[in-house]
Scaffold this active site. Structure first.
Site, PDB file in Angstrom:
ATOM      1  N   CYS A  54       0.878  -1.232  -0.183  1.00 28.12           N
ATOM      2  CA  CYS A  54       0.114  -0.097  -0.186  1.00 28.12           C
ATOM      3  C   CYS A  54       0.911   1.262   0.165  1.00 28.12           C
ATOM      4  CB  CYS A  54      -0.741   0.053   1.314  1.00 28.12           C
ATOM      5  SG  CYS A  54      -2.260  -1.045   1.048  1.00 28.12           S
ATOM      6  N   ASN A  76      11.886  -6.329  -6.159  1.00 29.22           N
ATOM      7  CA  ASN A  76      11.364  -7.193  -5.297  1.00 29.22           C
ATOM      8  C   ASN A  76      12.425  -7.532  -4.170  1.00 29.22           C
ATOM      9  OD1 ASN A  76      10.392  -9.702  -4.164  1.00 29.22           O
ATOM     10  ND2 ASN A  76       9.496 -10.320  -5.986  1.00 29.22           N
ATOM     11  N   ASP A  77      11.638  -7.442  -2.823  1.00 30.64           N
ATOM     12  CA  ASP A  77      12.693  -7.563  -1.537  1.00 30.64           C
ATOM     13  C   ASP A  77      13.290  -8.807  -1.422  1.00 30.64           C
ATOM     14  OD1 ASP A  77      11.926  -4.706  -0.961  1.00 30.64           O
ATOM     15  OD2 ASP A  77      10.153  -5.334  -0.046  1.00 30.64           O
ATOM     16  N   ASN A 152       0.252 -13.148 -10.786  1.00 33.08           N
ATOM     17  CA  ASN A 152      -0.539 -14.220 -10.277  1.00 33.08           C
ATOM     18  C   ASN A 152      -1.832 -13.565  -9.259  1.00 33.08           C
ATOM     19  OD1 ASN A 152       1.333 -16.000 -11.140  1.00 33.08           O
ATOM     20  ND2 ASN A 152       2.591 -15.476  -9.272  1.00 33.08           N
ATOM     21  N   HIS A 165      -1.103  -6.307  -8.404  1.00 31.79           N
ATOM     22  CA  HIS A 165       0.085  -6.218  -8.689  1.00 31.79           C
ATOM     23  C   HIS A 165       0.208  -7.369  -9.530  1.00 31.79           C
ATOM     24  CE1 HIS A 165       0.590  -9.412  -5.565  1.00 31.79           C
ATOM     25  NE2 HIS A 165       1.763  -9.436  -6.066  1.00 31.79           N
ATOM     26  N   GLN A 167       4.329  -8.987 -11.495  1.00 36.07           N
ATOM     27  CA  GLN A 167       5.715  -9.062 -11.393  1.00 36.07           C
ATOM     28  C   GLN A 167       6.572  -9.107 -12.652  1.00 36.07           C
ATOM     29  OE1 GLN A 167       7.164 -11.682  -8.321  1.00 36.07           O
ATOM     30  NE2 GLN A 167       5.421 -12.615  -7.828  1.00 36.07           N
ATOM     31  N   LYS A 313      -9.646 -27.176 -11.705  1.00 33.58           N
ATOM     32  CA  LYS A 313      -9.026 -28.130 -12.410  1.00 33.58           C
ATOM     33  C   LYS A 313      -7.606 -28.448 -11.775  1.00 33.58           C
ATOM     34  CE  LYS A 313      -7.514 -30.981 -15.515  1.00 33.58           C
ATOM     35  NZ  LYS A 313      -8.066 -32.435 -15.744  1.00 33.58           N
ATOM     36  N   VAL A 316      -2.535 -32.666 -12.041  1.00 35.03           N
ATOM     37  CA  VAL A 316      -1.712 -33.781 -11.475  1.00 35.03           C
ATOM     38  C   VAL A 316      -1.518 -35.058 -12.115  1.00 35.03           C
ATOM     39  CG1 VAL A 316      -2.493 -32.886  -9.193  1.00 35.03           C
ATOM     40  CG2 VAL A 316      -3.976 -34.303 -10.437  1.00 35.03           C
ATOM     41  N   TYR A 318      -1.779 -37.726 -14.057  1.00 39.22           N
ATOM     42  CA  TYR A 318      -1.695 -37.781 -15.665  1.00 39.22           C
ATOM     43  C   TYR A 318      -1.015 -36.610 -16.332  1.00 39.22           C
ATOM     44  CZ  TYR A 318      -2.611 -39.655 -20.199  1.00 39.22           C
ATOM     45  OH  TYR A 318      -2.799 -40.054 -21.618  1.00 39.22           O
TER      46      TYR A 318
END
Ligand SMILES: O=P(O)(O)O[C@H]1O[C@H](CO)[C@@H](O)[C@H](O)[C@H]1O
Ligand SMILES: O=P(O)(O)O[C@H]1O[C@H](CO)[C@@H](O)[C@H](O)[C@H]1O
Lengths: 350, 350
Positions: A54, A76-77, A152, A165, A167, A313, A316, A318
């Site tokens: 913030c 990035n820290d 993300n 945000h 990256q 979904k 994993v 298969y």
């Protein structure tokens, strides 16, 4: 029996990766008794002084954020890539190969308010974000071979902070996925004299079955070879190689498609829709002086939700050890997205 | 500054996939404020008549399970692969390629009791499971090109039923991952005159840095190129191409390494450790009559947990769109696993 892609399992080819995926649409009929995700029940507050993203907040390393009023970019820290690291020793053994990795990681906040995500931002505000992406790509791309710009979104996608945000991870090397895409796009260009994704965009505009939306300069499709249930790709109508090639008008119309597709996503299950998204274009650094006409700038959204706001979904077993598999066709997903309203569900009275 | 792999980021090469991964060990220092997983708090009951995998239970399609006392195999009620499907039409367009997919999916319960997972089964009971795997591979492999045998364990890995079980998906086609592994193992064999994974196993046995455990016939290592935090690979000491090549003694010693590695996994965070695991060997079907000496039978465990029973590694953003990335080295993970007790935490009094 005649083949019906919405009923009958089949394989589809991904020409960017030279790989196949398994489509099993009949599988949507199975009942689900597995994991149910939490939905973000608590509203994100507009401002939280304890949130390190913030304006004016103190970050874990002691740095104090400016009281920013638009976008805000910082290093990035806890970066996965550092600029100054010693090189591993060379080895002659083909089974134990390592190589140097240099780079830097940045974070960009999209907006001063924690509760303002892309779909509810104005076209002007999104255009500001686009300009900030382009600025960063210009700066980082001058030095680095690949600048991964990705968002993300949602805790389910490993996002550790709800403040909107993204990256940017810049590296001295071309990562594996873009390396494969580089090879396959080059092969296609050499054989067909046109970039793979320009050819593809044209055909999707004609066919319309997988088209979700479009405007003057852009289209959004569920790729024929999509893996994630509601995966989409943003493609330009003009041959653009990199984010940095956009002219002003194209930035504004890109803001328009971003707003529209993320609004549709939120409307699908009436939830702030989680995803990993990224912008991909021709590599930078030493590639800036090379012929990269086989590359087409594009955006990718990989959202995990399948049936509802709480049933995803899983990639994993298969999928991890054999091959990607999906439970509804790209055309079914496109149809669903195409028919969703472009007004955000939180702003209507229905 | 000298290069220290436990401190300095670097790339590592995966010769099976001809791809690279990014190792950023310094990243373990970052604080985690993202998603925290539920741990399975409720104990799984030994028997639940409402659980469709239990002996004597009724499955969703109306079938009634036998009162099985050992392993139990049946055809998946909602299979992703069916045997009898019409073929998609051929297309000349390189961007819109589809192909026929035929196959079948089976489920195998490991044990009649829902609360008996592999690490707490006896060597005899695990050997029975191994024999059942081999039986199925023999039957399905006679007809199908690839039989994916895999276990998704834990709700976090998309497992929709807590009763210990695995799946077997047999297909008329060689899926993408084994296809790439086939190509790269073949190239290595042609160049070096020895199978890649036999070469690799020998070197790991000498070096010992990534060795977790071994017995007369098998070793378990964290691969040099591991992606998941505590990923491991089970390798044979003798050149075995397929599960079906094992002699009786090798089945018993395989049961031993399965019990030991899954016990270590559970002991790591004192939780029933989630993973996707699978058995891979030379393809079957038409490959049974071909030279497949470049293949080595092996097992793979892909577990998602990173820091604790509730904090996992997310493969998102960068990993999805650029390249796999890990936060601790393979050697650090192997060291941790090697030093864990081989007695299951639920059976000790400490
Ligand atoms: O068949 P299940 O166990 O319900 O389903 C699970 O395993 C499958 C094979 O890895 C995956 O496709 C599914 O996404 C997962 O939830
Ligand atoms: O840096 P963050 O947002 O905390 O971390 C997130 O994104 C990274 C890049 O995709 C991943 O490596 C992490 O696993 C994920 O949790």
């Amino acid at each position: 029996m005649e083949f019906d892609p919405t009923e009958h399992q089949h394989l589809r080819y991904n020409p960017l990766f030279d790989s196949w995926i398994l489509v099993s649409p009949h599988r949507c009929k199975r009942p689900w008794s597995g994991q149910v995700e939490k939905t973000a029940t608590e509203e994100v507050p507009e401002f939280d002084p304890g949130n390190p993203l913030c304006p004016g907040a103190i970050r874990p390393n002691g740095a104090v954020n400016p009281k920013y009023e638009s976008t805000f970019v910082f290093t990035n820290d806890f970066p996965a890539l550092l600029e100054d690291v010693p090189e591993p020793e060379k080895s002659d053994d083909p089974l134990f190969q390592s190589a140097v990795a240099k780079g830097t990681c940045k974070v960009m906040c999209f907006h001063p308010k924690s509760n303002v995500t892309l779909p509810v931002m104005t076209i002007d505000e999104i255009t500001t974000v686009i300009n900030a992406w382009i600025d960063e790509l210009k700066k980082l791309g001058a030095k680095y071979t690949w600048v991964a710009i990705f968002e993300n979104k949602g805790a389910i996608m490993g996002c550790s902070n709800p403040h909107p945000h993204c990256q940017m991870w810049a590296s001295s090397f071309l990562p594996s996925d873009p390396r494969i895409k580089d090879i396959n796009q080059r092969k296609y260009f050499e054989k067909h004299g046109e970039p793979l994704l320009m050819h593809y965009a044209k055909k999707e505009l004609e066919n319309k079955e997988r088209l979700v939306l479009q405007n003057e300069h852009w289209l959004v499709v569920v790729p024929y070879w999509a893996v994630w249930p509601y995966e989409t790709m943003i493609l330009p109508k003009r041959h653009v190689q990199r984010f940095t090639d956009l002219v002003d008008d194209e930035k504004v119309t890109l803001a328009d498609v971003i707003k529209r597709i993320t609004t549709k996503y939120d409307n699908l299950f009436q939830v702030s829709f989680p995803y990993s998204m990224g912008w991909l274009g021709a590599p930078t650094g030493e590639y800036l002086n090379q012929d990269t006409r086989h590359w087409v700038f594009h955006g990718l959204y990989n959202p995990p939700l399948l049936r509802s706001a709480t049933v995803r979904k899983f990639m994993v077993g298969y999928e991890m050890l054999a091959q990607s598999q999906r439970d509804l066709t790209a055309e079914q997903a496109a149809d669903k997205l195409r028919n969703l309203p472009e007004v955000h569900y939180t702003t209507t009275n229905q």
